[in-house]
Each structure stands twice: as C-alpha cells, then as structure tokens.
Design an enzyme around this catalytic site. Structure first.
Site, mmCIF file in Angstrom:
data_model
loop_
_atom_site.group_PDB
_atom_site.id
_atom_site.type_symbol
_atom_site.label_atom_id
_atom_site.label_comp_id
_atom_site.label_asym_id
_atom_site.label_seq_id
_atom_site.Cartn_x
_atom_site.Cartn_y
_atom_site.Cartn_z
ATOM 1 C CG ASP A 273 45.687 36.314 45.634
ATOM 2 O OD1 ASP A 273 44.822 37.259 45.083
ATOM 3 O OD2 ASP A 273 45.788 36.360 46.644
HETATM 4 C C1 BGC Z 1 44.003 39.236 47.391
HETATM 5 C C2 BGC Z 1 42.860 38.362 47.192
HETATM 6 C C3 BGC Z 1 41.525 38.946 46.573
HETATM 7 C C4 BGC Z 1 42.329 39.469 45.303
HETATM 8 C C5 BGC Z 1 41.184 40.249 44.423
HETATM 9 C C6 BGC Z 1 44.279 39.821 46.255
HETATM 10 O O1 BGC Z 1 45.582 40.717 46.557
HETATM 11 O O2 BGC Z 1 44.912 38.365 48.006
HETATM 12 O O3 BGC Z 1 42.012 37.816 48.496
HETATM 13 O O4 BGC Z 1 40.640 38.016 46.447
HETATM 14 O O5 BGC Z 1 43.281 40.300 45.376
HETATM 15 O O6 BGC Z 1 41.059 41.543 45.098
#
Ligand code: BGC
Length: 737
Positions: A273
């Site tokens: 993530d």
């Molecule tokens: C989220 C993800 C997301 C990523 C990119 C993170 O903060 O948990 O679900 O895809 O950011 O934006």
C-alpha cells in the site's frame, strides 16, 4: 546437426546468448505473435528479458518513480507502468510527484456505487459488468493496474472504509470479487486485491498489530483473497499498512510466502500500500515485489531502490530473489498485453452503456427495509406536493472517501431526479433540515466532532414544509466525512441531529419515507417506530438520484439485501460487545473469532435491527420444493440443492434465495449458520422457476486448528433455505459419511 530441445538450447551458453537476443528482439519489437508461433513460452521470454538487464535496471522495476508509476526500461522495450485508484471508478489524474490533482479536463469517469452497494445487489453479474467498464475506462486512460477491489471483511460498523469493502460474509465478498476481477482483467488491466490482510479498521491502520486465531484467519479473513487469487486469477495484491501477528503485512513471511505464494500459488506482483514498506532485506526475502508510495522525495532512497542494490552487492539478498520479483512484474505485463499494443484493449470512457451499468447497480442495490401500509411505491399521479427534506437530497458523494474518490462526469442527486422526473406534475419543495457541520480531515476523525449539534431553525423550516405537503421524502444518513479512508466513525449515530429532525417531521406528516444514504451501519432504533417506510440506498454513484427515485416510484422493484447485519446499537456488535475495537496500545486481538456479523448475532441469539441478507420487495415470492438429490454424501461429493420459486405478486421482481448450513454436532463451536450459496432469481408476475445450486460437501468444513487443515466431520448437517439469515423457510437434514 542434432536438434536440441528448448531447455537444452538454454543450457548451451553460446546458443542461449544468441537465443535470448533473438527473443529479445521479438519482444521489444512487439513480435509477440511471431514468438508465440515459434513456440516460445511467456516464461522463456521473461527469462530472456531478465538476462539482458543490469541489476540497476532490474531494481528500477521494483519501486515507484512517482505517485502512481513505475519506470520502464526503454532499451529493452519495457514501457513505464501506470497504476490508478480505485475500486468503483478510475481516479482522476494525480500529479506525478505530489497528491494534488493534475487538473486534466479529460479524466472524468464513470462512478459506480461503492463496495457495500455492489454487494447489496447480491448479483455477481453486476460486479462483472462493473469490472468490464472499469477495465475499458482504465485502458482509455492508459492505465495498466487498477487498485481494487477492496475485499476486507466488515468487522465493525465503525470502520471508515466499510463503504469500499463489501460485506461481513466471506462468501458474498468472494463471489463479487471474482466476477469483478475476471472482467477487469479481460480488458488487459491488472486488478490489485487489497488490503492484504486484516485492514479492518482505519484507526492506527499504519501501526496497529492485528492478531486472530488461525481459524478466524482461514474461515473469515482469507477466503475472499484466496478466491480472488485462485479463482479470479488476480494479477496483483496490495499489502496492507498494519501488522499481522507482530510483522508488517508488507514483510510478513507467513502471509506472503507461506500463504500467498505457496498455498495460493500466486505468481503475480505483491505491492505495498502507499508508504507501507518498512525494510529492504526482510521485505525482499519475504516475498514483496513492488514498493509504492514511500514518503521520500528521492526515489533512489526508497527501500527497493539503491538500498536493494546495495543489499544484493553485499550478499544480503541473492540476485535470484530480485530476478523472481522482476519475473513477477514482467509476467503481469505479458498477461495484460503490455508488449502487444496492437492486441491490447484500447478502452473507451463515459459511454451511455457505462452509465447504464452504474445505474443498474445503484437500482439493484437499494434495500427496502420497511414498508408499513404499503406506502411505497409512491403513486406520483395521485400526489400533489412533496416535501423533500435532508442534506443528502442535494449532496454529491462521488468525490469523497479519499483514495476511492471519483471525478465523475456528472452525478444526479435525489432532488434533481425528482424534479426532472416528476417536477412538471408534482409540487416539489426542498428544506435542508439539518446541516453538515463536519469537515473531513485526514487521519484523526476530527471532522466528525461537533456533528451532533441540532439546528432548530432548519428543523422548524422542514416541519413547516412537511405539514403543508402530501408526503415527506427524507434523504439523510452519512457522507464521506464518516465513510472514508483514514479514519473510523466514532459511533453509529445518525449525525447532525437527524433523529430529532425525523421525529419532528414525522409528527407533522406521518407519511414520511426515510431514505438512508450511507455505506456502513447507522443506528435506526430511534426512527423505525416513527416512520412507515425506510429505504437504504447507499452512496449510489453517478446515477444515485435516478436509481433511488425509480425505486420510490416503483419503476424499479427493490431487490437489494443487506450485505451486513444492522445492529440495534453498536454494543450488540461482536467486536464492540467484547471491547476489542479498535484495540489498545496499538494492538487488537479479534476475540470474537469466527463469530463475525450474523455468525455472532445468530449464534448468541441477539435480535438485530435488520438481519444480514434482509430486504423487502413490492411483490411476494413463495419458495417451495426444497430438495437435495440425496440424503447422504461422501466428503468429496457435491450436494445438488433444488427449489422452486414463484412470483405470487403483481409486479416483476427479484428475490435473493440464500442457503445457510449448520453443523449442530461438531467437535468445535460452529456458528448457528453460515452462508454457503445464494442465487438472485428474476421473475415476472405469476412466473415460476426451478433453481438448482451445487454445494460442495468440502465447503461445509471448518478449519481444524489441531490438524492444521479443513475438516468436514462426518455426521448430520442442516441445510436452511431462506431470504435472510433470520427468515428460513425450509430445512433439510443431510449426512456426511
Ligand atoms: C490506500 C489504498 C490506495 C492507495 C493509493 C492508500 O492510502 O489505502 O487503498 O490504493 O492509497 O491511493
């Protein structure tokens, strides 16, 4: 000259060099077709490419070079990789090096209703259609990976991301996720199943250590990921921010190597993530492939950049480990036809068909919770005036929620739809009724504070309007200050004094229909006895208003079912009853174990406000002739469940028939019931259908911690057919030998 087999050719060094150069020229020049004809496999092409790379080039494929891109290798014909959020619409373009939007004018997209709404349709065909649309729009935007679906289990009503996730039940999540992923990837876009694993709360998501029993892991939290990978064939998986059993998810040997790689045989890319990487060597050795979003301006300083090169040079990470990661990246590229632009999906944005798909999901998602005196559907030809009350009648939601927000081409609000469909014949007046006092601030729920203030001026206006109108349509619930990434709700209340407002309005005009727009449970105990009709219409995407108004008018017969239990109060809910949400000292142990959602309510005999799987219709169905093909089965056999369903009412409609199973005598505690199959059946008035559903006996198993394996104990099982976890029509006993 003796003809050598391909592997033998590769073993012969000089020939190998020649051969890899040949392969390479084929790959780089986009001659995938020719190489296919020559019988060269994808794996051989991957190895040939890797053999041409320097260590620095290899490593460049393993970390971001901007917010959502990964570098390519130009001289080898490997293009830059483009990733994008999110699960219910392709996110607008973000600047390469910061989080601001790039301000493009051509990146508006189709916005679908988010996860809980999709799951409320109980219709995997709609998830499939959503996947196709997202794939086409992602390709049009030249994206290679779409960061979704979110398949975490709804463990608590408070989790801020419940709206993005789907359900408290692993089977329902799995069926929707598999359909979505297969469709998305058929458009040459890789899915990224997230968030692996146990990201079931937003509070301290980047530091909390989650522990749970092996059985809860296997029965509740893993199945949707397993189905996404093994059945859906997901090309990428996103490691969550949190820790699991003491180790960060992005470097968790048990999760990433033992389960994902070995058990699930995952051959795709495991990415972090955004900013969830913590180390170089450990993460590299435990199966992580791709580092994204790290909060360091110089990309060379990321864990999987210069430090990885150094670790290889110092012998701490074998180069073969790096090669495996590069192979995973290239494999996903081959699967999504990155090297074959000719054959690759070109994509298309914002077509009428895409918008229709968003509408269909929103319309099928609406759940009719209460309809006393058959107040709904409304007969607009007999209504002279309507008081439309509530902030959500005019609020747009697609642009909220953080990473899943969508810059949608348009979004129809309920008030707009009412005016457009009935404005010419009915007097439609609007009063805001309550005020949105909160403002979203990332990370600390602070935007939710002060949201219980009651605005009597607005209430008085609403009451006056209610009194002079034939009928009240109240649109309330939540918004993305509550249902959002990065913070959890503080309670399950209807914010901004809505309960008082509803009381006052319903006193002034008893013909009050309440429409709840929210992506996670809210307390309805204070209003169910005060109003005749309640519809739960979720965040409905770009077509939200049209869909909910068509449900209210009867153009669409509601067929949605709750994908989660709606508790009377938060204290009923398992994690809260046991006091382990959101944990303490950055640790949370899932003490409710396998008793998540209805498994808890049914086993503990707690009456919820509305049960899992529940939803009414404007027609009636009768379900009969429930049978199984036999009464006794072997452990590897399949039970053929059959039933007949008839639409006994006067309008077209759909019923979701649910098959639950219980195992009354077992060596371990089993939930009172577990959903094992479901089928949404569409029927014209008077129409009858006979439906057959196969259920594998193996699916009746529990995870036996003592044996470290699934165990279907011999004995009796009870199959229960119904239309919610609390409405069972017929039961059949079968035995397993
Ligand atoms: C989220 C993800 C997301 C990523 C990119 C993170 O903060 O948990 O679900 O895809 O950011 O934006």
């Amino acid at each position: 000259m003796k003809l050598l087999s391909l592997p033998a050719l590769f073993r012969s060094f000089s020939l190998r060099t020649f051969f890899s150069a040949l392969l390479l020229s084929m790959v780089c020049a986009g001659y995938a077709q020719r190489s296919e004809k020559a019988g060269i496999t994808t794996e051989q092409k991957i190895r040939a490419l890797i053999s041409e790379m320097t260590l620095r080039e290899k490593v460049s494929l393993l970390h971001g070079n901007s917010k959502f891109n990964v570098s390519g290798i130009k001289r080898l014909g490997i293009p830059e990789w483009a990733l994008s959020d999110g699960p219910h619409g392709v996110r607008a373009e973000v600047n390469r090096h910061d989080w601001a939007y790039a301000g493009w004018t051509n990146d508006s997209a189709t916005c679908f209703p988010p996860g809980t709404a999709l799951a409320a349709t109980w219709n995997p065909a709609l998830a499939y259609k959503q996947g196709l649309v997202l794939g086409e729009e992602a390709r049009f935007r030249k994206k290679d990976i779409l960061l979704g679906p979110g398949v975490n289990i709804i463990r608590s009503p408070l989790c801020g991301r419940n709206f993005e996730y789907m359900s408290e039940d692993p089977l329902l999540v799995s069926r929707m996720a598999v359909a979505y992923i297969k469709a998305l990837q058929s458009k040459d876009v890789a899915a990224s199943v997230k968030h692996w694993l146990a990201n079931n709360q937003e509070e301290h998501r980047d530091s909390v250590d989650v522990t749970m029993s092996e059985r809860a892991l296997r029965e509740i939290y893993l199945p949707a990921f397993k189905a996404s990978v093994m059945e859906g064939g997901a090309y990428t998986v996103m490691a969550a921010y949190n820790r699991f059993r003491g180790e960060w998810c992005s470097e968790n040997d048990y999760l990433n190597r033992e389960i994902l790689r070995k058990e699930f045989d995952f051959k795709g890319v495991l990415m972090t993530d955004w900013s969830a990487a913590h180390t170089t060597v450990k993460a590299a050795l435990t199966g992580l492939d791709l580092e994204m979003g790290t909060d360091k301006k110089d990309y060379n300083e990321w864990y999987f950049a210069d430090p990885l090169i150094k670790a290889v040079e110092e012998g701490k990470v074998p180069v073969s480990v790096v090669d495996e990661k590069v192979a995973n990246v290239l494999r996903v590229m081959f699967h999504t036809k990155v090297f074959d632009e000719q054959k690759r999906e070109k994509g298309i944005m914002n077509t009428a068909e895409h918008q229709q798909a968003a509408y269909n999901s929103a319309a099928e998602a609406a759940v009719l919770l209460q309809n006393n005196g058959k107040l709904l559907p409304l007969h607009f030809d007999k209504i002279r005036s309507i008081a439309v009350i509530g902030d959500n009648a005019t609020r747009k939601h697609c642009s909220g929620g953080l990473s899943s927000e969508v810059k949608t081409l348009y979004e129809i609000t309920p008030l707009q739809a009412l005016q457009q469909k009935f404005g010419a014949q009915v007097k439609i007046n609007y009063a805001q009724g309550y005020e949105k006092q909160s403002t979203f601030r990332e990370g600390n729920n602070s935007g939710q504070s002060g949201s219980s203030k009651v605005n009597w001026k607005l209430i008085d206006e609403a009451v006056a309007l209610a009194r002079e109108s034939d009928l009240v349509l109240f649109f309330g619930g939540l918004n993305h200050d509550f249902d959002t990434e990065s913070s959890d709700k503080q309670n399950m209340d209807l914010p901004y004094g809505q309960e008082i407002l509803i009381h006052e309005v319903a006193k002034a005009n008893p013909k009050t229909v309440v429409v709840i727009i929210a992506g996670s449970p809210v307390e309805l105990a204070g209003i169910v006895h005060r109003v005749p009709a309640i519809v739960w219409s979720w965040f409905g995407g770009m077509e939200a208003g049209n869909a909910v108004v068509d449900v209210l008018s009867g153009k669409v017969n509601p067929s949605g079912k709750l994908p989660f239990t709606l508790p009377v109060s938060l204290a009923q809910s398992p994690a809260h009853a046991l006091g382990n949400f959101p944990g303490s000292n950055l640790k949370v142990n899932y003490e409710e174990d396998i008793l998540v959602g209805y498994r808890w309510f049914d086993t503990k005999k707690i009456q919820p406000q509305f049960p899992f799987g529940y939803g009414l219709s404007y027609t009636n169905f009768s379900i009969s002739h429930f049978s199984t093909d036999r009464t006794s089965y072997g452990k590897n056999e399949t039970i053929r469940v059959k039933f007949t369903i008839k639409n006994t009412g006067s309008v077209y409609g759909a019923e979701v028939v649910q098959l639950y199973v219980s195992d009354p005598v077992c060596s371990v505690l089993r939930p009172e019931k577990e959903l094992k199959a479901f089928q949404k059946v569409f029927l014209k008035p008077g129409e009858t259908k006979t439906v057959e559903i196969p259920v594998k006996v193996a699916d009746l198993a529990f995870y036996d911690e003592s044996k470290k394996a699934w165990n279907t104990e011999a004995g009796e099982y009870i199959l229960q057919l119904g239309n919610s976890s609390r409405a069972i029509f017929q039961k059949i006993k079968i035995s397993v030998k």
